[in-house]
Design a protein around this motif. Structure first.
Motif, PDB file in Angstrom:
ATOM      1  N   ALA A  53       0.840  -1.205   0.000  1.00  0.00           N
ATOM      2  CA  ALA A  53       0.000   0.000   0.000  1.00  0.00           C
ATOM      3  C   ALA A  53       0.869   1.248   0.000  1.00  0.00           C
ATOM      4  O   ALA A  53       0.599   2.205  -0.731  1.00  0.00           O
ATOM      5  N   ALA A  54       1.930   1.236   0.804  1.00  0.00           N
ATOM      6  CA  ALA A  54       2.791   2.426   0.904  1.00  0.00           C
ATOM      7  C   ALA A  54       3.791   2.513  -0.241  1.00  0.00           C
ATOM      8  O   ALA A  54       3.847   3.517  -0.952  1.00  0.00           O
ATOM      9  N   ALA A  55       4.610   1.469  -0.413  1.00  0.00           N
ATOM     10  CA  ALA A  55       5.727   1.542  -1.362  1.00  0.00           C
ATOM     11  C   ALA A  55       5.286   1.382  -2.811  1.00  0.00           C
ATOM     12  O   ALA A  55       5.923   1.927  -3.710  1.00  0.00           O
ATOM     13  N   PHE A  56       4.207   0.654  -3.055  1.00  0.00           N
ATOM     14  CA  PHE A  56       3.736   0.491  -4.430  1.00  0.00           C
ATOM     15  C   PHE A  56       2.661   1.533  -4.746  1.00  0.00           C
ATOM     16  O   PHE A  56       2.871   2.449  -5.534  1.00  0.00           O
ATOM     17  N   PHE A  57       1.509   1.401  -4.100  1.00  0.00           N
ATOM     18  CA  PHE A  57       0.389   2.281  -4.439  1.00  0.00           C
ATOM     19  C   PHE A  57       0.671   3.733  -4.054  1.00  0.00           C
ATOM     20  O   PHE A  57       0.445   4.643  -4.852  1.00  0.00           O
ATOM     21  N   GLY A  58       1.146   3.969  -2.842  1.00  0.00           N
ATOM     22  CA  GLY A  58       1.395   5.340  -2.393  1.00  0.00           C
ATOM     23  C   GLY A  58       2.449   6.042  -3.222  1.00  0.00           C
ATOM     24  O   GLY A  58       2.289   7.213  -3.592  1.00  0.00           O
ATOM     25  N   ASN A  59       3.539   5.344  -3.509  1.00  0.00           N
ATOM     26  CA  ASN A  59       4.606   5.904  -4.323  1.00  0.00           C
ATOM     27  C   ASN A  59       4.101   6.209  -5.730  1.00  0.00           C
ATOM     28  O   ASN A  59       4.344   7.287  -6.276  1.00  0.00           O
ATOM     29  N   LEU A  60       3.380   5.279  -6.317  1.00  0.00           N
ATOM     30  CA  LEU A  60       2.837   5.477  -7.659  1.00  0.00           C
ATOM     31  C   LEU A  60       1.820   6.621  -7.678  1.00  0.00           C
ATOM     32  O   LEU A  60       1.842   7.477  -8.567  1.00  0.00           O
ATOM     33  N   TYR A  61       0.950   6.653  -6.690  1.00  0.00           N
ATOM     34  CA  TYR A  61      -0.067   7.704  -6.578  1.00  0.00           C
ATOM     35  C   TYR A  61       0.576   9.087  -6.505  1.00  0.00           C
ATOM     36  O   TYR A  61       0.167  10.020  -7.198  1.00  0.00           O
ATOM     37  N   TYR A  62       1.597   9.206  -5.691  1.00  0.00           N
ATOM     38  CA  TYR A  62       2.308  10.483  -5.557  1.00  0.00           C
ATOM     39  C   TYR A  62       2.873  10.937  -6.908  1.00  0.00           C
ATOM     40  O   TYR A  62       2.718  12.091  -7.305  1.00  0.00           O
ATOM     41  N   HIS A  63       3.514  10.043  -7.623  1.00  0.00           N
ATOM     42  CA  HIS A  63       4.149  10.420  -8.888  1.00  0.00           C
ATOM     43  C   HIS A  63       3.134  10.676  -9.995  1.00  0.00           C
ATOM     44  O   HIS A  63       3.378  11.515 -10.871  1.00  0.00           O
ATOM     45  N   VAL A  64       1.997   9.999  -9.955  1.00  0.00           N
ATOM     46  CA  VAL A  64       0.947  10.295 -10.929  1.00  0.00           C
ATOM     47  C   VAL A  64       0.404  11.698 -10.676  1.00  0.00           C
ATOM     48  O   VAL A  64       0.231  12.484 -11.612  1.00  0.00           O
ATOM     49  N   LEU A  65       0.128  12.021  -9.408  1.00  0.00           N
ATOM     50  CA  LEU A  65      -0.363  13.365  -9.097  1.00  0.00           C
ATOM     51  C   LEU A  65       0.647  14.437  -9.482  1.00  0.00           C
ATOM     52  O   LEU A  65       0.274  15.506  -9.969  1.00  0.00           O
ATOM     53  N   LYS A  66       1.909  14.153  -9.255  1.00  0.00           N
ATOM     54  CA  LYS A  66       2.961  15.111  -9.574  1.00  0.00           C
ATOM     55  C   LYS A  66       3.093  15.305 -11.090  1.00  0.00           C
ATOM     56  O   LYS A  66       3.375  16.404 -11.555  1.00  0.00           O
ATOM     57  N   SER A  67       2.862  14.251 -11.869  1.00  0.00           N
ATOM     58  CA  SER A  67       3.075  14.304 -13.316  1.00  0.00           C
ATOM     59  C   SER A  67       1.812  14.578 -14.113  1.00  0.00           C
ATOM     60  O   SER A  67       1.905  14.879 -15.300  1.00  0.00           O
ATOM     61  N   ALA A  68       0.648  14.467 -13.512  1.00  0.00           N
ATOM     62  CA  ALA A  68      -0.605  14.643 -14.246  1.00  0.00           C
ATOM     63  C   ALA A  68      -0.701  15.987 -14.965  1.00  0.00           C
ATOM     64  O   ALA A  68      -1.157  16.033 -16.108  1.00  0.00           O
ATOM     65  N   PRO A  69      -0.263  17.098 -14.359  1.00  0.00           N
ATOM     66  CA  PRO A  69      -0.338  18.369 -15.109  1.00  0.00           C
ATOM     67  C   PRO A  69       0.532  18.388 -16.362  1.00  0.00           C
ATOM     68  O   PRO A  69       0.250  19.131 -17.294  1.00  0.00           O
TER      69      PRO A  69
END
Length: 156
Positions: A53-69
């Protein structure tokens, strides 16, 4: 934000020393809620779910939000950008979980290691993060990355 990460002897220790505040964010937002709510009857599955949940999903979620714009609604471009990141996050989560399990199973884990054993452990952590960094970013195709990684170990 960091404290001597290159002297870490385990993957968990490296992750605790590197990007400390980002790790704390992932732990508090993803790891602890998952660990406290799910799979209470199975400690290993509970730990596995929380780490992923933290290292896979959380890490991926953070980078998607950061890169979405950067891709402005082009979901195909976002998916193409994150294909390698999926593998990176999976390998990172698997490495952290296995490192945690190994620490739990190793008797006397807090006892200091001899210098040669410590150096081998540190080199193992460096090697792990070097190999998964291939999947971190860049323009190479999936096949090129697989060919590169397998050539490192003499398979490709």
């Amino acid at each position: 934000n960091t404290y001597k990460p290159l002297l870490a002897e385990t993957i968990v220790e490296f992750w605790n020393r590197y990007y400390f505040y980002f790790k704390e964010l992932l732990v508090n937002t993803f790891f602890l809620p998952t660990f406290t709510r799910w799979f209470r009857q199975s400690p290993r599955l509970r730990l596995l779910a929380a780490v992923f949940a933290a290292a896979f999903f959380g890490n991926l979620y953070y980078h998607v939000l950061k890169s979405a714009p950067l891709v402005r609604g082009d979901w195909m471009a976002l998916a193409a950008m994150f294909n390698p990141r999926l593998i990176y996050c999976f390998l990172l989560a698997a490495g952290i979980y296995l490192s945690m399990r190994r620490q739990q199973l190793r008797p006397g884990a807090s006892a200091p290691r001899s210098r040669p054993r410590r150096a081998v452990a540190i080199l193992g952590v460096w090697t792990f993060f070097s190999v998964i960094h291939v999947w971190h970013r860049g323009e190479a195709s999936f096949t090129d990355r697989v060919d590169f990684v397998t050539s490192l170990v003499g398979i490709g």
